[in-house]
Scaffold this motif. Structure first.
Motif, PDB file in Angstrom:
ATOM      1  N   SER A  38       5.550  10.162  43.229  1.00 45.21           N
ATOM      2  CA  SER A  38       4.965   8.958  43.812  1.00 45.21           C
ATOM      3  C   SER A  38       5.834   8.436  44.952  1.00 45.21           C
ATOM      4  O   SER A  38       5.333   7.768  45.847  1.00 45.21           O
ATOM      5  N   THR A  39       7.099   8.767  44.954  1.00 45.75           N
ATOM      6  CA  THR A  39       8.003   8.331  46.017  1.00 45.75           C
ATOM      7  C   THR A  39       8.117   9.354  47.141  1.00 45.75           C
ATOM      8  O   THR A  39       8.806   9.123  48.115  1.00 45.75           O
ATOM      9  N   GLY A  40       7.438  10.487  47.010  1.00 44.22           N
ATOM     10  CA  GLY A  40       7.546  11.567  47.987  1.00 44.22           C
ATOM     11  C   GLY A  40       6.618  11.409  49.161  1.00 44.22           C
ATOM     12  O   GLY A  40       5.791  10.505  49.231  1.00 44.22           O
ATOM     13  N   THR A  41       6.747  12.343  50.098  1.00 43.41           N
ATOM     14  CA  THR A  41       5.944  12.313  51.315  1.00 43.41           C
ATOM     15  C   THR A  41       4.667  13.123  51.179  1.00 43.41           C
ATOM     16  O   THR A  41       3.881  13.177  52.107  1.00 43.41           O
ATOM     17  N   HIS A  42       4.463  13.769  50.076  1.00 41.02           N
ATOM     18  CA  HIS A  42       3.310  14.636  49.821  1.00 41.02           C
ATOM     19  C   HIS A  42       3.370  15.932  50.618  1.00 41.02           C
ATOM     20  O   HIS A  42       2.401  16.652  50.688  1.00 41.02           O
ATOM     21  N   GLU A  43       4.492  16.199  51.238  1.00 37.35           N
ATOM     22  CA  GLU A  43       4.632  17.443  51.969  1.00 37.35           C
ATOM     23  C   GLU A  43       5.348  18.504  51.144  1.00 37.35           C
ATOM     24  O   GLU A  43       5.049  19.680  51.270  1.00 37.35           O
ATOM     25  N   LEU A  85       1.111  13.711  32.070  1.00 43.17           N
ATOM     26  CA  LEU A  85       2.046  13.948  33.159  1.00 43.17           C
ATOM     27  C   LEU A  85       2.903  12.706  33.389  1.00 43.17           C
ATOM     28  O   LEU A  85       2.400  11.584  33.395  1.00 43.17           O
ATOM     29  N   ASN A  86       4.190  12.908  33.574  1.00 40.06           N
ATOM     30  CA  ASN A  86       5.138  11.822  33.760  1.00 40.06           C
ATOM     31  C   ASN A  86       4.657  10.855  34.845  1.00 40.06           C
ATOM     32  O   ASN A  86       4.112  11.275  35.866  1.00 40.06           O
ATOM     33  N   LYS A  87       4.891   9.573  34.640  1.00 39.83           N
ATOM     34  CA  LYS A  87       4.411   8.536  35.554  1.00 39.83           C
ATOM     35  C   LYS A  87       5.022   8.638  36.949  1.00 39.83           C
ATOM     36  O   LYS A  87       4.507   8.054  37.892  1.00 39.83           O
ATOM     37  N   ARG A  88       6.101   9.391  37.093  1.00 41.04           N
ATOM     38  CA  ARG A  88       6.709   9.530  38.427  1.00 41.04           C
ATOM     39  C   ARG A  88       5.872  10.410  39.358  1.00 41.04           C
ATOM     40  O   ARG A  88       6.108  10.446  40.551  1.00 41.04           O
ATOM     41  N   TYR A  89       4.869  11.108  38.799  1.00 42.57           N
ATOM     42  CA  TYR A  89       3.991  11.947  39.613  1.00 42.57           C
ATOM     43  C   TYR A  89       2.713  11.196  39.947  1.00 42.57           C
ATOM     44  O   TYR A  89       2.070  10.623  39.076  1.00 42.57           O
ATOM     45  N   ALA A  90       2.348  11.234  41.234  1.00 45.86           N
ATOM     46  CA  ALA A  90       1.176  10.495  41.693  1.00 45.86           C
ATOM     47  C   ALA A  90       0.089  11.400  42.253  1.00 45.86           C
ATOM     48  O   ALA A  90      -1.007  10.928  42.546  1.00 45.86           O
ATOM     49  N   ARG A  91       0.385  12.692  42.390  1.00 50.76           N
ATOM     50  CA  ARG A  91      -0.581  13.582  43.030  1.00 50.76           C
ATOM     51  C   ARG A  91      -0.347  15.001  42.542  1.00 50.76           C
ATOM     52  O   ARG A  91       0.780  15.443  42.395  1.00 50.76           O
ATOM     53  N   ASP A 146      -3.905   6.339  40.515  1.00 48.94           N
ATOM     54  CA  ASP A 146      -3.988   5.050  41.201  1.00 48.94           C
ATOM     55  C   ASP A 146      -2.958   4.083  40.631  1.00 48.94           C
ATOM     56  O   ASP A 146      -2.181   4.428  39.736  1.00 48.94           O
ATOM     57  N   ASP A 147      -2.946   2.869  41.152  1.00 44.67           N
ATOM     58  CA  ASP A 147      -1.946   1.869  40.748  1.00 44.67           C
ATOM     59  C   ASP A 147      -2.034   1.488  39.275  1.00 44.67           C
ATOM     60  O   ASP A 147      -1.051   1.063  38.684  1.00 44.67           O
ATOM     61  N   SER A 148      -3.225   1.659  38.671  1.00 41.68           N
ATOM     62  CA  SER A 148      -3.371   1.331  37.250  1.00 41.68           C
ATOM     63  C   SER A 148      -2.959   2.500  36.347  1.00 41.68           C
ATOM     64  O   SER A 148      -2.971   2.374  35.132  1.00 41.68           O
ATOM     65  N   GLY A 149      -2.631   3.636  36.954  1.00 39.54           N
ATOM     66  CA  GLY A 149      -2.205   4.801  36.180  1.00 39.54           C
ATOM     67  C   GLY A 149      -3.310   5.789  35.879  1.00 39.54           C
ATOM     68  O   GLY A 149      -3.079   6.813  35.248  1.00 39.54           O
ATOM     69  N   GLU A 150      -4.536   5.502  36.327  1.00 40.05           N
ATOM     70  CA  GLU A 150      -5.665   6.396  36.086  1.00 40.05           C
ATOM     71  C   GLU A 150      -5.721   7.478  37.153  1.00 40.05           C
ATOM     72  O   GLU A 150      -5.394   7.242  38.318  1.00 40.05           O
ATOM     73  N   TRP A 151      -6.155   8.673  36.732  1.00 37.10           N
ATOM     74  CA  TRP A 151      -6.276   9.801  37.648  1.00 37.10           C
ATOM     75  C   TRP A 151      -7.707   9.908  38.168  1.00 37.10           C
ATOM     76  O   TRP A 151      -8.661   9.735  37.402  1.00 37.10           O
ATOM     77  N   THR A 152      -7.845  10.204  39.451  1.00 35.12           N
ATOM     78  CA  THR A 152      -9.151  10.455  40.049  1.00 35.12           C
ATOM     79  C   THR A 152      -9.145  11.852  40.677  1.00 35.12           C
ATOM     80  O   THR A 152      -8.090  12.384  41.025  1.00 35.12           O
ATOM     81  N   PHE A 153     -10.333  12.413  40.804  1.00 33.86           N
ATOM     82  CA  PHE A 153     -10.521  13.743  41.363  1.00 33.86           C
ATOM     83  C   PHE A 153     -11.114  13.645  42.749  1.00 33.86           C
ATOM     84  O   PHE A 153     -12.035  12.862  42.975  1.00 33.86           O
ATOM     85  N   ARG A 154     -10.586  14.470  43.662  1.00 39.81           N
ATOM     86  CA  ARG A 154     -11.144  14.592  45.006  1.00 39.81           C
ATOM     87  C   ARG A 154     -11.337  16.072  45.303  1.00 39.81           C
ATOM     88  O   ARG A 154     -10.373  16.834  45.255  1.00 39.81           O
ATOM     89  N   PRO A 155     -12.555  16.495  45.617  1.00 40.29           N
ATOM     90  CA  PRO A 155     -12.730  17.899  46.033  1.00 40.29           C
ATOM     91  C   PRO A 155     -11.909  18.126  47.298  1.00 40.29           C
ATOM     92  O   PRO A 155     -11.843  17.249  48.158  1.00 40.29           O
TER      93      PRO A 155
END
Length: 177
Positions: A38-43, A85-91, A146-155
């Motif tokens: 969640s703190t990363g650049t997503h790269e 999955l650990n809360k530190r992961y956002a994607r 998301d901010d509430s901790g729920e996961w969403t799917f995006r194709p």
């Protein structure tokens, strides 16, 4: 939890294809998942899960691995237990790469490929890789917390021209193709 929406909890990503014709080198598709902090650049992924590996905490793992597409049903199956999955992961990005051992191969040379992403019995996405025929690898899904901790799917079907090792490191970067 936000109201009655539970978000996505546990997902199965499946890929299948027909074997190569007799006398031709085997085609090997591999499912790859990359996790991003969640703190990363997503790269740059924190870790990558693929054939012969699993996530350090056991939440992402390959159930089935085929090197040639032979057999019945889905040839490659990966499970992602996002709710664990650990809360530190956002994607989490998921992709499919073609092994390049027998020379450069793209999806146009894969007979009857198919993708299915589902949660339980609910199909979230299906694809035949028709939009990435000239690619050697493709992302297929993005899961975002998301901010509430729920996961969403995006194709996220987007083709790449990279070998599997390079693909695993660039698949989360929106500018790389």
């Amino acid at each position: 939890m936000n109201g009655l929406n539970k978000g996505i909890s546990k997902v199965e990503v499946s890929v299948k294809w027909d074997p190569s014709p007799p006398g031709e080198p085997a085609i090997d598709l591999d499912i790859v998942a990359a996790t991003y902090l969640s703190t990363g650049t997503h790269e740059n992924p924190d870790y990558v899960v693929h054939f012969g590996s699993r996530s350090p905490d056991g939440t992402i793992y390959l159930n089935r691995d085929s090197k040639d597409g032979k057999g019945f049903g889905w040839d490659e199956v990966m499970t992602l237990e996002l709710s664990r999955l650990n809360k530190r992961y956002a994607r989490v990005m998921v992709g499919v790469a073609i092994q390049q051992g027998g020379g450069r191969r793209t999806f146009v040379g894969v007979a009857n490929p198919a993708l299915r992403i589902r949660e339980g019995y609910t199909v979230l996405s299906e694809d035949d890789f028709g939009g990435v025929l000239g690619s050697t690898a493709t992302t297929v899904a993005e899961f975002v917390r998301d901010d509430s901790g729920e996961w969403t799917f995006r194709p996220a079907v987007r083709g790449f021209d990279a070998d599997p090792a390079t693909f695993a490191t660039i698949m989360g970067n929106a500018d790389a193709t």
